[in-house]
Design a protein around this motif. Structure first.
Motif, PDB file in Angstrom:
ATOM      1  N   GLN A 127      55.653  30.371  70.424  1.00  0.00           N
ATOM      2  CA  GLN A 127      55.946  31.573  71.200  1.00  0.00           C
ATOM      3  C   GLN A 127      55.006  31.675  72.397  1.00  0.00           C
ATOM      4  O   GLN A 127      53.832  31.342  72.297  1.00  0.00           O
ATOM      5  CB  GLN A 127      55.841  32.811  70.315  1.00  0.00           C
ATOM      6  CG  GLN A 127      56.858  32.837  69.192  1.00  0.00           C
ATOM      7  CD  GLN A 127      58.281  32.683  69.704  1.00  0.00           C
ATOM      8  OE1 GLN A 127      58.736  33.478  70.518  1.00  0.00           O
ATOM      9  NE2 GLN A 127      58.977  31.660  69.247  1.00  0.00           N
ATOM     10  N   PRO A 128      55.524  32.150  73.530  1.00  0.00           N
ATOM     11  CA  PRO A 128      54.715  32.213  74.752  1.00  0.00           C
ATOM     12  C   PRO A 128      53.684  33.345  74.743  1.00  0.00           C
ATOM     13  O   PRO A 128      52.723  33.315  75.502  1.00  0.00           O
ATOM     14  CB  PRO A 128      55.757  32.441  75.848  1.00  0.00           C
ATOM     15  CG  PRO A 128      56.887  33.127  75.140  1.00  0.00           C
ATOM     16  CD  PRO A 128      56.905  32.559  73.753  1.00  0.00           C
ATOM     17  N   SER A 129      53.890  34.335  73.880  1.00  0.00           N
ATOM     18  CA  SER A 129      52.937  35.448  73.784  1.00  0.00           C
ATOM     19  C   SER A 129      52.869  35.908  72.333  1.00  0.00           C
ATOM     20  O   SER A 129      53.798  35.685  71.551  1.00  0.00           O
ATOM     21  CB  SER A 129      53.368  36.611  74.681  1.00  0.00           C
ATOM     22  OG  SER A 129      54.511  37.241  74.144  1.00  0.00           O
ATOM     23  N   ASP A 133      44.895  29.515  72.163  1.00  0.00           N
ATOM     24  CA  ASP A 133      44.103  28.393  72.665  1.00  0.00           C
ATOM     25  C   ASP A 133      42.910  28.883  73.478  1.00  0.00           C
ATOM     26  O   ASP A 133      43.000  29.890  74.182  1.00  0.00           O
ATOM     27  CB  ASP A 133      44.995  27.481  73.519  1.00  0.00           C
ATOM     28  CG  ASP A 133      44.353  26.136  73.817  1.00  0.00           C
ATOM     29  OD1 ASP A 133      43.399  25.747  73.096  1.00  0.00           O
ATOM     30  OD2 ASP A 133      44.797  25.479  74.768  1.00  0.00           O
ATOM     31  N   PHE A 134      41.820  28.131  73.388  1.00  0.00           N
ATOM     32  CA  PHE A 134      40.590  28.433  74.113  1.00  0.00           C
ATOM     33  C   PHE A 134      40.088  27.175  74.805  1.00  0.00           C
ATOM     34  O   PHE A 134      39.062  26.612  74.426  1.00  0.00           O
ATOM     35  CB  PHE A 134      39.523  28.991  73.152  1.00  0.00           C
ATOM     36  CG  PHE A 134      39.881  30.327  72.595  1.00  0.00           C
ATOM     37  CD1 PHE A 134      39.416  31.483  73.203  1.00  0.00           C
ATOM     38  CD2 PHE A 134      40.695  30.440  71.481  1.00  0.00           C
ATOM     39  CE1 PHE A 134      39.757  32.734  72.701  1.00  0.00           C
ATOM     40  CE2 PHE A 134      41.038  31.683  70.972  1.00  0.00           C
ATOM     41  CZ  PHE A 134      40.572  32.829  71.581  1.00  0.00           C
ATOM     42  N   PRO A 135      40.812  26.724  75.821  1.00  0.00           N
ATOM     43  CA  PRO A 135      40.376  25.512  76.526  1.00  0.00           C
ATOM     44  C   PRO A 135      39.104  25.771  77.326  1.00  0.00           C
ATOM     45  O   PRO A 135      38.833  26.907  77.734  1.00  0.00           O
ATOM     46  CB  PRO A 135      41.559  25.200  77.445  1.00  0.00           C
ATOM     47  CG  PRO A 135      42.232  26.502  77.661  1.00  0.00           C
ATOM     48  CD  PRO A 135      42.019  27.290  76.403  1.00  0.00           C
ATOM     49  N   GLN A 140      42.530  25.968  82.109  1.00  0.00           N
ATOM     50  CA  GLN A 140      42.336  27.395  81.885  1.00  0.00           C
ATOM     51  C   GLN A 140      43.668  28.137  81.842  1.00  0.00           C
ATOM     52  O   GLN A 140      44.591  27.840  82.594  1.00  0.00           O
ATOM     53  CB  GLN A 140      41.441  28.000  82.959  1.00  0.00           C
ATOM     54  CG  GLN A 140      40.000  27.514  82.880  1.00  0.00           C
ATOM     55  CD  GLN A 140      39.364  27.784  81.518  1.00  0.00           C
ATOM     56  OE1 GLN A 140      39.288  28.930  81.076  1.00  0.00           O
ATOM     57  NE2 GLN A 140      38.930  26.737  80.852  1.00  0.00           N
ATOM     58  N   LEU A 141      43.725  29.115  80.959  1.00  0.00           N
ATOM     59  CA  LEU A 141      44.925  29.934  80.789  1.00  0.00           C
ATOM     60  C   LEU A 141      44.912  31.080  81.797  1.00  0.00           C
ATOM     61  O   LEU A 141      43.850  31.465  82.282  1.00  0.00           O
ATOM     62  CB  LEU A 141      44.951  30.514  79.372  1.00  0.00           C
ATOM     63  CG  LEU A 141      44.910  29.517  78.221  1.00  0.00           C
ATOM     64  CD1 LEU A 141      44.798  30.249  76.896  1.00  0.00           C
ATOM     65  CD2 LEU A 141      46.133  28.625  78.234  1.00  0.00           C
ATOM     66  N   PRO A 142      46.079  31.654  82.068  1.00  0.00           N
ATOM     67  CA  PRO A 142      46.102  32.860  82.904  1.00  0.00           C
ATOM     68  C   PRO A 142      45.241  33.949  82.258  1.00  0.00           C
ATOM     69  O   PRO A 142      45.146  34.027  81.022  1.00  0.00           O
ATOM     70  CB  PRO A 142      47.578  33.262  82.909  1.00  0.00           C
ATOM     71  CG  PRO A 142      48.324  32.020  82.543  1.00  0.00           C
ATOM     72  CD  PRO A 142      47.414  31.222  81.668  1.00  0.00           C
ATOM     73  N   GLU A 143      44.628  34.783  83.057  1.00  0.00           N
ATOM     74  CA  GLU A 143      43.691  35.803  82.566  1.00  0.00           C
ATOM     75  C   GLU A 143      44.303  36.704  81.490  1.00  0.00           C
ATOM     76  O   GLU A 143      43.658  37.013  80.490  1.00  0.00           O
ATOM     77  CB  GLU A 143      43.179  36.651  83.732  1.00  0.00           C
ATOM     78  CG  GLU A 143      42.127  37.663  83.326  1.00  0.00           C
ATOM     79  CD  GLU A 143      40.901  37.057  82.650  1.00  0.00           C
ATOM     80  OE1 GLU A 143      40.410  37.667  81.675  1.00  0.00           O
ATOM     81  OE2 GLU A 143      40.448  35.977  83.071  1.00  0.00           O
ATOM     82  N   GLU A 144      45.546  37.101  81.671  1.00  0.00           N
ATOM     83  CA  GLU A 144      46.195  37.982  80.697  1.00  0.00           C
ATOM     84  C   GLU A 144      46.309  37.306  79.325  1.00  0.00           C
ATOM     85  O   GLU A 144      46.006  37.903  78.294  1.00  0.00           O
ATOM     86  CB  GLU A 144      47.582  38.388  81.200  1.00  0.00           C
ATOM     87  CG  GLU A 144      48.290  39.352  80.275  1.00  0.00           C
ATOM     88  CD  GLU A 144      49.658  39.770  80.812  1.00  0.00           C
ATOM     89  OE1 GLU A 144      50.574  39.893  79.979  1.00  0.00           O
ATOM     90  OE2 GLU A 144      49.807  39.946  82.027  1.00  0.00           O
ATOM     91  N   LEU A 145      46.729  36.050  79.310  1.00  0.00           N
ATOM     92  CA  LEU A 145      46.865  35.300  78.061  1.00  0.00           C
ATOM     93  C   LEU A 145      45.502  35.053  77.429  1.00  0.00           C
ATOM     94  O   LEU A 145      45.326  35.194  76.214  1.00  0.00           O
ATOM     95  CB  LEU A 145      47.597  33.982  78.317  1.00  0.00           C
ATOM     96  CG  LEU A 145      47.979  33.144  77.114  1.00  0.00           C
ATOM     97  CD1 LEU A 145      48.824  33.948  76.130  1.00  0.00           C
ATOM     98  CD2 LEU A 145      48.731  31.909  77.561  1.00  0.00           C
ATOM     99  N   SER A 146      44.527  34.715  78.241  1.00  0.00           N
ATOM    100  CA  SER A 146      43.172  34.504  77.754  1.00  0.00           C
ATOM    101  C   SER A 146      42.614  35.772  77.117  1.00  0.00           C
ATOM    102  O   SER A 146      41.984  35.733  76.056  1.00  0.00           O
ATOM    103  CB  SER A 146      42.282  34.053  78.914  1.00  0.00           C
ATOM    104  OG  SER A 146      40.976  33.833  78.478  1.00  0.00           O
ATOM    105  N   SER A 147      42.879  36.903  77.727  1.00  0.00           N
ATOM    106  CA  SER A 147      42.415  38.189  77.207  1.00  0.00           C
ATOM    107  C   SER A 147      43.068  38.510  75.860  1.00  0.00           C
ATOM    108  O   SER A 147      42.390  38.975  74.928  1.00  0.00           O
ATOM    109  CB  SER A 147      42.734  39.293  78.222  1.00  0.00           C
ATOM    110  OG  SER A 147      42.368  40.543  77.718  1.00  0.00           O
ATOM    111  N   VAL A 148      44.371  38.242  75.739  1.00  0.00           N
ATOM    112  CA  VAL A 148      45.071  38.472  74.469  1.00  0.00           C
ATOM    113  C   VAL A 148      44.472  37.577  73.383  1.00  0.00           C
ATOM    114  O   VAL A 148      44.210  38.034  72.267  1.00  0.00           O
ATOM    115  CB  VAL A 148      46.589  38.214  74.617  1.00  0.00           C
ATOM    116  CG1 VAL A 148      47.283  38.161  73.257  1.00  0.00           C
ATOM    117  CG2 VAL A 148      47.222  39.277  75.496  1.00  0.00           C
TER     118      VAL A 148
END
Length: 145
Positions: free
Chosen positions: A22-24, A79-81, A87-95
């Motif tokens: 799932q993307p989110s 994921d935590f690259p 690097q993931l988009p900020e919104e995804l990283s924050s989630v």
């Protein structure tokens, strides 16, 4: 001939989407509630964590796991690259950080958390290099009541 190609295209497309990450996390929760399936939440470091990479290669990408997961789980990878190019988009990283605070406060990698459709923890596991896809599926299923 056109009908055959159309049918073949549909079958191939369905097979490619048979195990869909799932993307989110919101999408994972919605799908879990809709289909009444547990969520398999994977905490990984895709570009730095050797056990995470082995879990993905040996278990999560195996045909046996993909086939089983498509019918029985909703999948989400938190994921935590570390590498700048990954690097993931900020919104995804924050989630993902919020999910880690709630479900992985000690920061274990890899960590696989099985959740019910209400986001309650059913069980947690890591990665055993000796585990086969079949054994890993059995471990995950052991958490689901």
């Amino acid at each position: 001939m056109k009908k055959f190609l159309t049918i073949a295209f549909c079958i191939v497309t369905a097979m490619l989407h048979s195990q869909e990450w799932q993307p989110s996390f919101d999408a994972a929760v919605s799908l879990s509630q809709k289909e009444d399936k547990p969520i398999v939440l994977v905490f990984s470091g895709s570009d730095w964590c050797a056990p995470c990479i082995r879990l993905k290669r040996n278990i999560l990408e195996s045909e046996e796991f993909k086939s089983y997961a498509s019918s029985n789980y909703v999948l989400y990878n938190a994921d935590f690259p570390r590498k700048k190019k990954n690097q993931l988009p900020e919104e995804l990283s924050s989630v993902n950080k919020t999910l880690a605070e709630k479900y992985n406060p000690k920061g274990y990698f890899p960590l696989v958390v099985v959740l019910d459709k209400n986001q309650s923890i059913l069980g947690k596991t890591g990665f055993d290099v000796k585990a086969s896809p079949k054994k890993y599926i059995a471990t995950l299923n052991g958490f689901v009541k």
